[in-house]
Write an enzyme that holds these catalytic residues in place. Structure first.
Site, PDB file in Angstrom:
ATOM      1  N   GLU A  93     -22.822  -1.730  -8.416  1.00 27.77           N
ATOM      2  CA  GLU A  93     -22.517  -0.978  -9.286  1.00 27.77           C
ATOM      3  C   GLU A  93     -23.046   0.170  -9.974  1.00 27.77           C
ATOM      4  O   GLU A  93     -22.583   1.143 -10.347  1.00 27.77           O
ATOM      5  CB  GLU A  93     -21.991  -1.880 -10.587  1.00 27.77           C
ATOM      6  CG  GLU A  93     -21.298  -3.224 -10.281  1.00 27.77           C
ATOM      7  CD  GLU A  93     -19.658  -2.725 -10.197  1.00 27.77           C
ATOM      8  OE1 GLU A  93     -19.253  -1.531 -10.795  1.00 27.77           O
ATOM      9  OE2 GLU A  93     -19.228  -3.210  -9.332  1.00 27.77           O
ATOM     10  N   SER A  99      21.546  -5.778  13.250  1.00 29.38           N
ATOM     11  CA  SER A  99      22.538  -5.085  13.079  1.00 29.38           C
ATOM     12  C   SER A  99      22.595  -4.360  11.725  1.00 29.38           C
ATOM     13  O   SER A  99      23.232  -3.217  11.497  1.00 29.38           O
ATOM     14  CB  SER A  99      23.946  -5.292  13.301  1.00 29.38           C
ATOM     15  OG  SER A  99      23.805  -5.540  14.838  1.00 29.38           O
TER      16      SER A  99
END
Length: 792
Positions: A163, A434
């Protein structure tokens, strides 16, 4: 020799002028006596200095004659620019200084004891009242403070590496990070830079705004307080407070609570490897918790350890010896998160919050009310439809249903399954079969080749196209097959020819334009025309919704509004979201027209003659001949677009309760029909927009065949859930969903099937040579796509 009254030499004249100037500086100026032109008759001419005075109208150094001043000399523009520049620089220096002084006076330094307590967050249905989930975080209310000396040094260093590596040397803020954040605020970017001191301020003050003026105000406050805190507290005290307040996921605020939540041990027993995991989690607990995504957690863990090596807090040898630590299973969520289909609604809504910049920390601590777009009654109809159809079916089957409002993109129903371990609606990637064919037709309509619903292709089977053999279902043959017939009866070879004729890239582009994510469906092979590449069920509902909305694509969304416990609105979706015209209206309407007879011929029409466009799809199982692994039914009305998928976890062969293969029109079609009828019950029957054919128009003949195909297509003892054999067999690369219709309509190779009406109805079979006019345009397929690998 004449008498000289004065010296007229140049030297004398100069001396006189200098003398006069000296007198003017030390004595008051006097008005020169006015003389008439002739009053000095016989006198000598004035000297040069006097002549200058006479021309100027007054004595040297005095005011102009009659009190008038001469015009001032023009000012130097460079001086004006210099004054403005200095003024601006002074303002730029002074204003920040004043702002800093004001902030120093009014901003109070927060303490770790003032950190926000956790509050429950409520996720509701669209009515903003009925809860979908109530999040009651575990552990956040039981924050356990520990002194810094109980946190192992290398665990602290892991946090710094992740950090703020310069924590012990920086003034409490990172100037370059702040400037980057301001730039991003102005340009619309994201990210910036926050030191540990700034993060501590953000956590303790509850200010986490990241955009607009509020975001800039937060950064300003952070700078002032960071400097102020750095003067009032030592660095060790700041780090201790930070480690006791930061949120690390799993409802844990503070390093001690997180240590217990992840590893079941006190913080002073943490190893370097475990500390690196916790340090990596800080930035995004919902993303880097190993329980959420182990690969992401490992990447972050490696980053932290590499940073420790770079800062010489860990030797390369020590780093190489470390193993990724194992963590506990997360504790059950707060009692308000359901374990049924609603969990997936909650989980997807939470993901949307994180994507829009609302952090998990805010969800845990600000008492959020999250209003979703899910209509409670519509969701209930979706659950009921699935449960009614799946009753008595094999236990290995999995189901998904998603329904989208085509006019806004709002998700109206979302069924991802009853098991919270996996969301089949939004995360399952399956081949659509399809049901992908409408995208092929959409691309063909825009290809500039005159292709339309009446265009005739060679639909015989089998055919070898680009070196690959393609079959129709049950070897159906359609030598003179219009596009409308091919879509209704799912004739594979027609769409393979069509994709080959226009180029497969156009098909890919059309699918993406409709709403299929651009990271999917990118492989250029002809099998794509039959849906052999993976998509999500939600993607299909969204893409079909684009056709329902006359070509206008809307981004799907599940979160409608977010407010905090104190009434602040963090987000609100527009009432009428602006869509993007992905296809011209005429193109979208022609695609809709191509699918309007599918529901009736599949035996799943909607009640009351409500018009709907739909398509079934089935993906074959390559490992087991004659078996299928995914079955779909997707369709829409102007009000609602719905996709239904049925499959299994491991893509095993899917069979119904009679042990027969499942096709798209069977279980998925029945779920779709039941849900659409119930969800739209009581709503107006809306028509699609006016239809104007493109290319070769379709032919609608008289209805000479009044047989009831909805019943005749079923064998004795079979209902629409597929109990019993319908003789379904798919050909290679085909979904097999409409296979028996091929035999029915194209049993005579000398006949052409002609649609009987624009809407539900039968087909008139006429001799090929006697096909009514206008004559459909026959296409001799010409390859325009590059060679593709063998299709499925």
């Amino acid at each position: 020799m004449p008498l000289l009254t004065h010296d007229d030499t140049p030297a004398a004249l100069t001396q006189q002028a200098l003398t006069q100037q000296a007198l003017n500086r030390h004595a008051p100026a006097q008005q020169a006596p006015t003389q008439h032109a002739g009053s000095v008759r016989g006198s000598v001419r004035p000297d040069a200095a006097t002549a200058v005075v006479a021309r100027s109208g007054g004595a040297p150094g005095g005011p102009p004659r009659g009190g008038r001043r001469t015009a001032a000399a023009p000012r130097d523009p460079r001086r004006r620019w210099l004054r403005w520049t200095l003024g601006a620089l002074g303002t730029m220096i002074l204003l920040p200084f004043l702002a800093f002084v004001i902030g120093w006076v009014i901003f109070k330094v927060p303490s770790a004891d003032e950190v926000r307590t956790t509050q429950q967050a409520v996720f509701t249905f669209a009515d903003a009242t009925t809860p979908v989930a109530t999040v009651r975080p575990e552990g956040g209310g039981n924050r356990i403070k520990v002194p810094l000396d109980r946190v192992p040094v290398q665990v602290r260093q892991a946090v710094l590496a992740a950090e703020d590596a310069t924590f012990y040397s920086n003034p409490g803020f990172d100037l370059s990070g702040i400037l980057r954040a301001i730039y991003n605020q102005v340009t619309g970017g994201v990210g910036g830079g926050s030191t540990i001191t700034q993060q501590y301020i953000k956590v303790t003050t509850g200010q986490d705004q990241s955009s607009g003026f509020a975001g800039l105000w937060r950064k300003y406050k952070e700078i002032v307080l960071a400097v102020k805190i750095s003067r009032e507290y030592t660095k060790d005290e700041i780090l201790e407070n930070y480690l006791n307040t930061i949120y690390l996921g799993r409802g844990a605020s503070g390093i001690q609570t997180a240590s217990l939540a992840y590893f079941g041990k006190d913080v002073d027993q943490l190893t370097v490897s475990e500390g690196a995991l916790l340090a990596g989690v800080i930035q995004s607990p919902s993303r880097w918790d190993p329980a959420k995504s182990r690969p992401d957690a490992e990447r972050r863990w490696n980053f932290v350890l590499d940073q420790m090596v770079q800062n010489k807090w860990l030797s390369p040898e020590e780093r190489a010896a470390l193993q990724f630590p194992e963590t506990k299973e997360p504790e059950p969520l707060g009692g308000g998160v359901p374990g049924d289909d609603r969990f997936h609604i909650y989980n997807r809504a939470k993901a949307e919050l994180l994507a829009m910049g609302i952090t998990e920390d805010q969800i845990e601590t600000e008492g959020l009310t999250v209003v979703t777009t899910i209509d409670q009654k519509t969701q209930q109809k979706a659950v009921e439809a699935v449960k009614a159809v799946k009753r008595g079916q094999p236990e290995n089957l999995r189901y998904a249903l998603t329904a989208v409002d085509p006019r806004t993109g709002a998700i109206m129903a979302y069924y991802g399954g009853d098991n919270i371990s996996f969301d089949y609606a939004g995360n399952a990637l399956r081949q659509p079969g399809s049901s992908f064919k409408p995208f092929v037709f959409a691309a063909a309509l825009q290809a500039g080749k005159g292709i339309g619903l009446g265009t005739v292709y060679d639909g015989t089977s089998p055919q070898t196209i680009k070196g690959t053999v393609f079959n129709n279902s049950e070897s159906a043959s359609c030598p003179n097959c219009t596009v409308l017939q091919a879509m209704t009866q799912s004739v594979n070879t027609v769409f393979i020819h069509m994709a080959d004729q226009i180029g497969i890239q156009k098909v890919i582009d059309a699918a993406h334009a409709a709403g299929i994510p651009e990271n999917l469906v990118n492989e250029r092979r002809l099998g794509l025309a039959l849906g052999d590449q993976d998509v999500h069920p939600l993607d299909m509902a969204v893409a079909y919704a684009t056709f329902a909305a006359d070509g206008v694509r809307h981004q799907p969304f599940l979160v409608q509004k977010v407010t905090t416990a104190d009434g602040r609105v963090l987000y609100e979706a527009p009432e009428s979201p602006a869509g993007e015209q992905a296809f011209p209206q005429q193109v979208a309407r022609n695609v809709t027209e191509s699918m309007m007879q599918v529901a009736s011929t599949s035996g799943v029409p909607l009640s009351g003659g409500r018009p709907a466009a739909s398509k079934s799809g089935t993906a074959q199982n390559e490992q087991y001949k004659g078996q299928n692994r995914d079955a779909w039914y997707v369709g829409y009305t102007p009000q609602l677009s719905t996709a239904v998928w049925v499959g299994s976890d491991k893509s095993d062969p899917i069979k119904n309760s009679a042990g027969r293969p499942i096709y798209g029109r069977m279980l998925p079609g029945s779920i779709w029909q039941r849900f659409m009828n119930q969800a739209l019950a009581g709503k107006p029957i809306e028509q699609f927009s006016p239809f104007e054919p493109m290319g070769t128009p379709p032919y609608y003949g008289d209805d000479d065949d009044d047989d009831d195909e909805d019943e005749d297509d079923y064998e004795d003892g079979e209902d629409r859930r597929g109990r019993g054999d319908r003789g379904e067999r798919g050909g290679r690369g085909d979904d097999g969903d409409d296979e028996d219709y091929g035999l029915r309509y194209f049993g005579d190779s000398t006949a052409v099937a002609v649609p009987a009406a624009n809407g539900p109805g039968g087909y008139a079979t006429v001799p090929a040579q006697a096909t009514p006019t206008p004559q459909p345009r026959r296409v001799s397929p010409v390859s325009s796509a590059p060679p593709t690998p063998a299709g499925r």
